[in-house]
Design an enzyme around this catalytic site. Structure first.
Site, PDB file in Angstrom:
ATOM      1  N   ARG A  41      22.667  -2.259 -13.129  1.00 54.00           N
ATOM      2  CA  ARG A  41      23.773  -1.317 -13.331  1.00 54.00           C
ATOM      3  C   ARG A  41      23.216   0.098 -13.311  1.00 54.00           C
ATOM      4  NH1 ARG A  41      26.663   1.184 -17.618  1.00 54.00           N
ATOM      5  NH2 ARG A  41      28.931   1.040 -17.415  1.00 54.00           N
ATOM      6  N   SER A 110      35.211  -7.474 -14.198  1.00 50.55           N
ATOM      7  CA  SER A 110      35.409  -7.070 -15.588  1.00 50.55           C
ATOM      8  C   SER A 110      36.891  -7.068 -15.924  1.00 50.55           C
ATOM      9  CB  SER A 110      34.849  -5.660 -15.823  1.00 50.55           C
ATOM     10  OG  SER A 110      33.446  -5.650 -15.702  1.00 50.55           O
ATOM     11  N   LYS A 139      28.986   1.923 -23.026  1.00 51.10           N
ATOM     12  CA  LYS A 139      30.269   2.343 -22.458  1.00 51.10           C
ATOM     13  C   LYS A 139      31.163   2.777 -23.612  1.00 51.10           C
ATOM     14  CE  LYS A 139      33.627   0.916 -18.973  1.00 51.10           C
ATOM     15  NZ  LYS A 139      34.146  -0.181 -18.143  1.00 51.10           N
TER      16      LYS A 139
END
Length: 210
Positions: A41, A110, A139
């Site tokens: 990521r 997601s 996040k």
């Protein structure tokens, strides 16, 4: 690696912008401790840097027989022949992604609601990442999900569900009856003094999930 044989039990999501030398060391140790799948990521890195890191990890994970999933970037996934791609609700639509990638590429989506989960399954997702189940620094704008809602989602779809968001050794046990196929972890492994020991401990708890 065939989709049906993918083990989502302990799903490591890398932390942003860690140098490749450090990243390969952490991943090697975590795999030796039981990590079964790795997602790269990189939200803020350049395309070239992302590609170089993805290429290096693909070579490493091939040797370890562990699948590599690329977050968001279909072009990077295709460029390094990654095993899969993971997309969010604001990325290209799943039906479009499926037209772009090989049939054997794993596609994860997601989701944070039951409706999103059902739609992901209907559109052909191979698994869903559900969360955020706990507060997370990775996040910070993530919407928190009640454990009860997580359980409803797991019961309502037939594809595997992986919980994500702030999962640590201290709170992972609270997910044990949710019907999950695995848990996705970032900081609890990436920032551990011993990624191998941290992975072993988490996996031991996961194996008791129902």
């Amino acid at each position: 690696m065939k989709k049906s044989k993918i083990d989502l039990s302990l799903y490591l999501v890398t932390e942003e912008s860690i140098a490749i030398e450090d990243l390969t060391k952490i991943i090697t140790e975590s795999v030796s401790g039981g990590v079964s799948i790795v997602q790269l990521r990189e939200k803020n890195n350049s395309s070239l840097s992302f590609y170089k890191k993805a290429y290096a990890l693909k070579q490493l994970l091939n040797e370890l027989s562990i699948p590599l999933i690329i977050n968001d970037r279909v072009d990077i996934a295709l460029a390094v022949a990654a095993d899969g791609i993971h997309i969010g609700q604001d990325d290209l639509p799943l039906p479009v992604i499926k037209q772009m990638v090989p049939d054997d590429m794993i596609i994860g989506v997601s989701v944070s609601t039951l409706e999103e989960a059902i739609e992901a399954e209907r559109n052909g997702a191979d698994y869903i990442g559900v969360g955020s189940v706990f507060p997370t620094k990775t996040k910070q704008d993530a919407t928190l999900m009640a454990i009860e809602d997580l359980e409803v989602i797991c019961r309502s779809v037939s594809i595997p569900a992986v919980a994500i968001g702030g999962i640590t050794a201290d709170n992972i046990s609270s997910l044990s009856d949710s019907g999950l196929s695995g848990t996705a972890v970032v900081s609890a492994i990436m920032n551990a003094d011993s990624p191998k020991t941290a992975s072993e401990f988490l996996l031991k708890i996961i194996k008791d999930f129902k």
